[in-house]
Design a protein around this motif. Structure first.
Motif, PDB file in Angstrom:
ATOM      1  N   ALA A  88     -10.243  15.068   6.304  1.00 29.96           N
ATOM      2  CA  ALA A  88      -9.893  15.381   7.687  1.00 29.96           C
ATOM      3  C   ALA A  88      -9.239  14.178   8.365  1.00 29.96           C
ATOM      4  O   ALA A  88      -8.231  14.311   9.076  1.00 29.96           O
ATOM      5  N   GLU A  89      -9.807  12.989   8.151  1.00 27.69           N
ATOM      6  CA  GLU A  89      -9.240  11.764   8.734  1.00 27.69           C
ATOM      7  C   GLU A  89      -7.840  11.509   8.187  1.00 27.69           C
ATOM      8  O   GLU A  89      -6.930  11.110   8.926  1.00 27.69           O
ATOM      9  N   ALA A  90      -7.647  11.736   6.880  1.00 31.51           N
ATOM     10  CA  ALA A  90      -6.343  11.530   6.263  1.00 31.51           C
ATOM     11  C   ALA A  90      -5.311  12.492   6.838  1.00 31.51           C
ATOM     12  O   ALA A  90      -4.157  12.105   7.109  1.00 31.51           O
ATOM     13  N   THR A  91      -5.714  13.746   7.021  1.00 28.99           N
ATOM     14  CA  THR A  91      -4.797  14.734   7.596  1.00 28.99           C
ATOM     15  C   THR A  91      -4.421  14.340   9.021  1.00 28.99           C
ATOM     16  O   THR A  91      -3.246  14.405   9.410  1.00 28.99           O
ATOM     17  N   ALA A  92      -5.417  13.913   9.804  1.00 27.87           N
ATOM     18  CA  ALA A  92      -5.154  13.497  11.181  1.00 27.87           C
ATOM     19  C   ALA A  92      -4.215  12.295  11.220  1.00 27.87           C
ATOM     20  O   ALA A  92      -3.279  12.243  12.032  1.00 27.87           O
ATOM     21  N   ALA A  93      -4.444  11.320  10.344  1.00 26.89           N
ATOM     22  CA  ALA A  93      -3.590  10.122  10.308  1.00 26.89           C
ATOM     23  C   ALA A  93      -2.164  10.486   9.925  1.00 26.89           C
ATOM     24  O   ALA A  93      -1.195  10.006  10.528  1.00 26.89           O
ATOM     25  N   ALA A  94      -2.009  11.357   8.909  1.00 31.66           N
ATOM     26  CA  ALA A  94      -0.677  11.745   8.446  1.00 31.66           C
ATOM     27  C   ALA A  94       0.076  12.531   9.517  1.00 31.66           C
ATOM     28  O   ALA A  94       1.258  12.255   9.801  1.00 31.66           O
ATOM     29  N   LEU A  95      -0.595  13.508  10.127  1.00 34.04           N
ATOM     30  CA  LEU A  95       0.077  14.325  11.131  1.00 34.04           C
ATOM     31  C   LEU A  95       0.389  13.520  12.388  1.00 34.04           C
ATOM     32  O   LEU A  95       1.433  13.717  13.012  1.00 34.04           O
ATOM     33  N   SER A  96      -0.500  12.594  12.760  1.00 37.80           N
ATOM     34  CA  SER A  96      -0.215  11.725  13.903  1.00 37.80           C
ATOM     35  C   SER A  96       0.997  10.851  13.614  1.00 37.80           C
ATOM     36  O   SER A  96       1.843  10.632  14.494  1.00 37.80           O
ATOM     37  N   THR A 133     -15.265   6.112  12.660  1.00 39.07           N
ATOM     38  CA  THR A 133     -15.190   4.675  12.372  1.00 39.07           C
ATOM     39  C   THR A 133     -15.570   3.827  13.581  1.00 39.07           C
ATOM     40  O   THR A 133     -16.044   2.705  13.430  1.00 39.07           O
ATOM     41  N   GLN A 134     -15.376   4.367  14.796  1.00 40.26           N
ATOM     42  CA  GLN A 134     -15.743   3.617  15.996  1.00 40.26           C
ATOM     43  C   GLN A 134     -17.233   3.317  16.025  1.00 40.26           C
ATOM     44  O   GLN A 134     -17.647   2.185  16.317  1.00 40.26           O
ATOM     45  N   ALA A 160      -8.780   5.913   8.752  1.00 42.46           N
ATOM     46  CA  ALA A 160      -9.232   6.507  10.008  1.00 42.46           C
ATOM     47  C   ALA A 160      -8.085   7.302  10.606  1.00 42.46           C
ATOM     48  O   ALA A 160      -6.925   7.139  10.211  1.00 42.46           O
ATOM     49  N   ALA A 161      -8.408   8.148  11.564  1.00 38.85           N
ATOM     50  CA  ALA A 161      -7.381   8.986  12.173  1.00 38.85           C
ATOM     51  C   ALA A 161      -6.275   8.157  12.823  1.00 38.85           C
ATOM     52  O   ALA A 161      -5.131   8.619  12.930  1.00 38.85           O
ATOM     53  N   ASP A 162      -6.586   6.924  13.243  1.00 38.73           N
ATOM     54  CA  ASP A 162      -5.560   6.073  13.852  1.00 38.73           C
ATOM     55  C   ASP A 162      -4.721   5.335  12.821  1.00 38.73           C
ATOM     56  O   ASP A 162      -3.858   4.527  13.168  1.00 38.73           O
ATOM     57  N   GLY A 163      -4.966   5.599  11.530  1.00 39.08           N
ATOM     58  CA  GLY A 163      -4.159   4.992  10.477  1.00 39.08           C
ATOM     59  C   GLY A 163      -4.709   3.704   9.908  1.00 39.08           C
ATOM     60  O   GLY A 163      -4.105   3.115   9.007  1.00 39.08           O
ATOM     61  N   THR A 164      -5.872   3.256  10.387  1.00 39.76           N
ATOM     62  CA  THR A 164      -6.460   2.023   9.863  1.00 39.76           C
ATOM     63  C   THR A 164      -6.993   2.243   8.454  1.00 39.76           C
ATOM     64  O   THR A 164      -7.738   3.182   8.193  1.00 39.76           O
ATOM     65  N   VAL A 165      -6.609   1.361   7.535  1.00 38.77           N
ATOM     66  CA  VAL A 165      -7.064   1.435   6.141  1.00 38.77           C
ATOM     67  C   VAL A 165      -8.259   0.497   5.968  1.00 38.77           C
ATOM     68  O   VAL A 165      -8.181  -0.679   6.324  1.00 38.77           O
ATOM     69  N   PHE A 200      -0.061  -4.624  -3.845  1.00 37.72           N
ATOM     70  CA  PHE A 200       0.349  -4.950  -2.482  1.00 37.72           C
ATOM     71  C   PHE A 200      -0.815  -4.696  -1.525  1.00 37.72           C
ATOM     72  O   PHE A 200      -1.579  -3.758  -1.699  1.00 37.72           O
ATOM     73  N   SER A 201      -0.918  -5.556  -0.527  1.00 41.04           N
ATOM     74  CA  SER A 201      -2.004  -5.485   0.442  1.00 41.04           C
ATOM     75  C   SER A 201      -1.582  -4.644   1.642  1.00 41.04           C
ATOM     76  O   SER A 201      -0.493  -4.843   2.205  1.00 41.04           O
ATOM     77  N   VAL A 202      -2.437  -3.684   2.046  1.00 40.60           N
ATOM     78  CA  VAL A 202      -2.129  -2.833   3.191  1.00 40.60           C
ATOM     79  C   VAL A 202      -3.342  -2.753   4.109  1.00 40.60           C
ATOM     80  O   VAL A 202      -4.481  -2.719   3.654  1.00 40.60           O
ATOM     81  N   ALA A 203      -3.089  -2.727   5.416  1.00 40.65           N
ATOM     82  CA  ALA A 203      -4.170  -2.639   6.397  1.00 40.65           C
ATOM     83  C   ALA A 203      -4.066  -1.378   7.251  1.00 40.65           C
ATOM     84  O   ALA A 203      -5.025  -1.016   7.926  1.00 40.65           O
ATOM     85  N   THR A 204      -2.899  -0.736   7.219  1.00 45.30           N
ATOM     86  CA  THR A 204      -2.681   0.480   8.004  1.00 45.30           C
ATOM     87  C   THR A 204      -1.834   1.454   7.199  1.00 45.30           C
ATOM     88  O   THR A 204      -1.233   1.096   6.172  1.00 45.30           O
ATOM     89  N   LEU A 205      -1.759   2.696   7.689  1.00 45.56           N
ATOM     90  CA  LEU A 205      -0.888   3.685   7.055  1.00 45.56           C
ATOM     91  C   LEU A 205       0.566   3.241   7.144  1.00 45.56           C
ATOM     92  O   LEU A 205       1.337   3.436   6.195  1.00 45.56           O
ATOM     93  N   ASP A 206       0.940   2.620   8.249  1.00 49.53           N
ATOM     94  CA  ASP A 206       2.310   2.100   8.377  1.00 49.53           C
ATOM     95  C   ASP A 206       2.615   1.071   7.295  1.00 49.53           C
ATOM     96  O   ASP A 206       3.710   1.055   6.720  1.00 49.53           O
ATOM     97  N   ASP A 207       1.640   0.195   7.012  1.00 50.01           N
ATOM     98  CA  ASP A 207       1.815  -0.787   5.932  1.00 50.01           C
ATOM     99  C   ASP A 207       2.062  -0.087   4.600  1.00 50.01           C
ATOM    100  O   ASP A 207       2.916  -0.501   3.805  1.00 50.01           O
ATOM    101  N   SER A 208       1.307   0.979   4.346  1.00 50.86           N
ATOM    102  CA  SER A 208       1.438   1.716   3.093  1.00 50.86           C
ATOM    103  C   SER A 208       2.818   2.357   2.987  1.00 50.86           C
ATOM    104  O   SER A 208       3.451   2.337   1.920  1.00 50.86           O
ATOM    105  N   LEU A 209       3.291   2.925   4.096  1.00 53.98           N
ATOM    106  CA  LEU A 209       4.611   3.564   4.097  1.00 53.98           C
ATOM    107  C   LEU A 209       5.716   2.528   3.884  1.00 53.98           C
ATOM    108  O   LEU A 209       6.694   2.786   3.172  1.00 53.98           O
ATOM    109  N   LYS A 210       5.560   1.338   4.475  1.00 51.45           N
ATOM    110  CA  LYS A 210       6.537   0.267   4.268  1.00 51.45           C
ATOM    111  C   LYS A 210       6.527  -0.200   2.813  1.00 51.45           C
ATOM    112  O   LYS A 210       7.572  -0.512   2.235  1.00 51.45           O
TER     113      LYS A 210
END
Length: 348
Positions: free
Chosen positions: A121-129, A173-174, A273-278, A320-330
């Motif tokens: 569910a968190e992955a879907t939320a992060a991807a769609l966001s 996660t909060q 997490a839904a906000d994209g944090t890895v 490669f080191s990633v901390a967010t979904l954006d990092d992973s996409l890059k």
């Protein structure tokens, strides 16, 4: 000759002596943009989307897993442990770190199943966001870790978590982060149960989350979202939250034109997490070897696990080191274009 006889006798004795350890080894690898076998033995798309346009994919986006050899009913022999100690792809870990006292094997499996559902569910939320869709979130208690957990008798399955220490909770996660920040101090939790609001004070205890030492209150959380269309992830016999990041990447790939990975075979791991944090996971070294053995040349690892990665990367694998979904996409963009020079790696 006598020395050999004594050595053999010692090995035989050690074979039957009980141990307090289990062995972690590389588990199966699953392609999130490919297919997986259902409980009925039928090959099904691991990610299936209904109500939105989807696109063909190439290459692989592999999620990695860890298998545990042994449990409280049957621990590995000392001979098996000795063999595992000599194998860089395996790890010998204390029994209590994987199977905590007071938690049955069945309870552990149930907890891991809930964590897997929550991670999807968190992955879907992060991807769609990431793709610009609006998603809502409600954090609920899925269950208690054990009957003597710190939250037992105070919080019940089905409770909606509203706030902790005065901070509104919109993601699972909060709450975990607030508990860790408190360092074991009591946490004031506001909840809603059967339409009525209430609050309780829960004192965390020292425990484990995904194989890492952490403060816990003994509840399993799930986050319910309001998605604009149906995203179904079909994967049996895998538990825990560590596949979240790779699920999110797979969903983004299926919902966007072109090959996100450039047709390459890429593996990885990490909670999301839904906000994209890895977030960090357990068994990172075993997952590196599992990815390499499955044919991957590239691996995305949570930045928080880098200290465990350095010096333990199998030959032929680039991490490669990633901390967010954006990092992973890059990272995928760099691998796809062949320009990986500026991508962050795990260094000492």
């Amino acid at each position: 000759m006598w020395a050999i006889v004594v050595a053999v006798a010692v090995l035989v004795v050690l074979t039957f002596l009980p141990t307090a350890y289990v062995i972690q080894r590389p588990g199966p690898v699953y392609d999130t943009i490919g297919t997986a076998e259902s409980a009925d033995g039928e090959e099904m798309p691991l990610i299936e989307i209904d109500g939105a346009e989807t696109y063909p994919t190439e290459g692989t986006l592999d999620l990695t897993t860890v298998q545990v050899v042994g449990n409280r009913e049957r621990t590995p022999s000392w001979f098996e442990l000795a063999v595992a100690w000599l194998d860089p792809a395996r790890a010998v870990v204390p029994l209590d770190a994987v199977f905590p006292q007071g938690v049955t094997t069945e309870q552990r499996e149930e907890q891991n199943a809930v964590l897997m559902v929550d991670s999807q569910a968190e992955a879907t939320a992060a991807a769609l966001s990431e793709l610009g869709h609006d998603v809502g979130a409600v954090v609920e208690v899925a269950g208690l870790a054990s009957d003597d957990a710190p939250a037992a008798g105070l919080i019940e399955p089905g409770d909606r978590i509203l706030a902790a220490n005065g901070t509104a909770i919109t993601e699972a996660t909060q709450l975990r982060e607030l508990i860790q920040e408190g360092g074991g101090a009591p946490v004031e939790i506001e909840y809603e149960r059967d339409g009525e609001r209430g609050s309780v004070e829960v004192t965390p205890e020292d425990g484990q989350i995904a194989g890492e030492q952490a403060w816990i209150i003994g509840i399993t959380l799930t986050t319910a979202f309001d998605f604009p269309f149906d995203v179904k992830i079909q994967l049996d016999n895998v538990g825990g939250p560590s596949a979240g990041m790779m699920f999110a990447l797979g969903i983004v790939d299926v919902l966007t034109p072109g090959a996100l990975n450039g047709g390459e075979q890429i593996a990885g791991t990490g909670t999301i997490a839904a906000d994209g944090t890895v977030g960090p996971i357990g068994g990172i070294r075993q997952k590196l070897y599992g990815a390499r053995d499955a044919g991957a040349e590239w691996f995305l690892a949570p930045a928080a696990n880098c200290n465990e990665v350095v010096g333990h990367v199998p030959d032929g694998l680039h991490v490669f080191s990633v901390a967010t979904l954006d990092d992973s996409l890059k990272a995928l963009e760099g691998i796809s274009s062949g320009d990986t020079a500026d991508l962050p790696t795990c260094s000492g």
